[in-house]
Design an enzyme around this catalytic site. Structure first.
Site, mmCIF file in Angstrom:
data_model
loop_
_atom_site.group_PDB
_atom_site.id
_atom_site.type_symbol
_atom_site.label_atom_id
_atom_site.label_comp_id
_atom_site.label_asym_id
_atom_site.label_seq_id
_atom_site.Cartn_x
_atom_site.Cartn_y
_atom_site.Cartn_z
ATOM 1 N N ASP A 57 0.835 -1.206 0.000
ATOM 2 C CA ASP A 57 0.000 0.000 0.000
ATOM 3 C C ASP A 57 0.871 1.259 0.000
ATOM 4 O OD1 ASP A 57 0.847 -0.077 2.597
ATOM 5 O OD2 ASP A 57 -1.152 -0.051 3.500
ATOM 6 N N LYS A 91 -0.685 -9.568 2.805
ATOM 7 C CA LYS A 91 0.123 -9.082 3.945
ATOM 8 C C LYS A 91 -0.744 -8.164 4.798
ATOM 9 C CE LYS A 91 3.663 -6.024 3.430
ATOM 10 N NZ LYS A 91 3.150 -4.858 4.164
ATOM 11 N N GLU A 143 9.979 -3.945 9.664
ATOM 12 C CA GLU A 143 10.285 -2.621 9.096
ATOM 13 C C GLU A 143 10.830 -1.695 10.185
ATOM 14 O OE1 GLU A 143 7.223 -0.857 6.676
ATOM 15 O OE2 GLU A 143 8.300 1.033 6.506
HETATM 16 O O1 KIV Z 1 3.610 -1.087 1.398
HETATM 17 C C1 KIV Z 1 4.784 -1.476 1.303
HETATM 18 O O2 KIV Z 1 5.495 -1.214 0.327
HETATM 19 C C2 KIV Z 1 5.330 -2.251 2.419
HETATM 20 C C3 KIV Z 1 6.821 -2.420 2.467
HETATM 21 C C4 KIV Z 1 7.469 -1.164 2.867
HETATM 22 C C5 KIV Z 1 7.199 -3.561 3.319
HETATM 23 O O3 KIV Z 1 4.605 -2.677 3.255
#
Ligand code: KIV
Length: 269
Positions: free
Chosen positions: A42, A110, A177
């Site tokens: 996102d 995710k 992260e």
């Molecule tokens: O949204 C995204 O790109 C992410 C990464 C920074 C892990 O969650």
């Protein structure tokens, strides 16, 4: 890496390469470069759609972009983010996951944060779930902004406990992260699933970077943890300026860019 959850899990102890992609050409190039996995994150909201943060990103937007990325990378493992609040209840998370897996062709979803019950419910329903701990941008304001997480003993212990709870809930992998490298190492040693770091040092089982940070587009944002491999923002700006100058100076289009015909056919028209 083979396009399967099993292969991803078995890459524990290796060096998994993951990168974000939100469209067909980028995903195609990522697949051609041989990355192990693509994340339709996102972060789409920040780097493509121009929002201040990731919260305005809708499920429709992620489905749309994930489907485009899938068309560009049919052989690569593809993970799509559940956007903000799409995981507020198990029912919502299940229907959002259904769209991402069936409509967009993602291999896994995710979710950010220690949403243990929702994640367990998804896994029990057969949804492959990747966890995401540490700095979780959807709830950054509750975490005091975009800051390194787990710096003191208490919050480090909380992060480790959360990682173990997510593992118990059945996640097949875990993004860490902006976590101090020594803590990321300890978490990586303690969980049996692969950890994927971003701003978490070199001792996780893999790395993920946001594509636009990696290539420098548009170029004014430089997170400390991202390595820039190209100044594409500068190259693109220069190309667009050259195009504008050519048009204004009458240098483009040149005869080789135009289509000819027998001008006699136009007589008397
Ligand atoms: O949204 C995204 O790109 C992410 C990464 C920074 C892990 O969650």
């Amino acid at each position: 890496m083979k396009r399967s959850v099993k292969a991803f899990r078995e890459a524990k102890g290796g060096r998994i390469v993951m990168v974000t992609a939100y469209d067909y050409p980028t995903a195609r190039l990522a697949e051609a470069a041989g990355v192990d996995a693509i994340l339709v994150g996102d972060s789409l909201g920040n780097v493509v759609l121009g929002y201040e943060d990731t919260r305005p990103v809708t499920l429709d937007a992620i489905v749309h972009h994930a489907a485009a990325a899938r068309r560009g990378a049919r052989a690569t493992f593809l993970v799509a983010d559940l956007p903000y609040l799409a995981d507020a209840t198990l029912d919502r998370a299940l229907s959002a996951s259904e769209r991402l897996l069936k409509e967009a062709g993602a291999d896994a979803v995710k979710l950010e944060g220690p949403k243990v019950a929702v994640m367990r419910g998804l896994v029990e329903a057969g949804v492959p779930v990747m966890g995401h701990l540490g700095l979780t941008p959807q709830t950054a304001s509750q975490l005091g902004g975009y800051k390194v997480q787990g710096r003191d003993r208490e919050s480090a212990k909380r992060l480790l406990d959360d990682a173990l709870r997510l593992e118990d809930a059945g996640v097949f992998a875990l993004v860490l992260e902006m976590v101090p490298a020594p803590l990321a190492r300890v978490i990586t040693e303690r969980v049996r699933v692969p950890t994927i770091g971003i701003g978490a040092g070199a001792e996780t089982d893999g790395q993920v970077l946001v594509f636009h940070d990696l290539i420098g587009v548009p170029g004014d944002f430089r997170p400390r943890f991202a390595k820039r491999y190209l100044e594409a923002g500068e190259l693109i700006r220069a190309a667009l300026s050259a195009y504008a100058e050519d048009v204004r100076a009458g240098r483009f289009p040149a005869p080789e860019h135009a289509f000819e015909m027998d001008e006699g056919l136009l007589e008397g028209l």
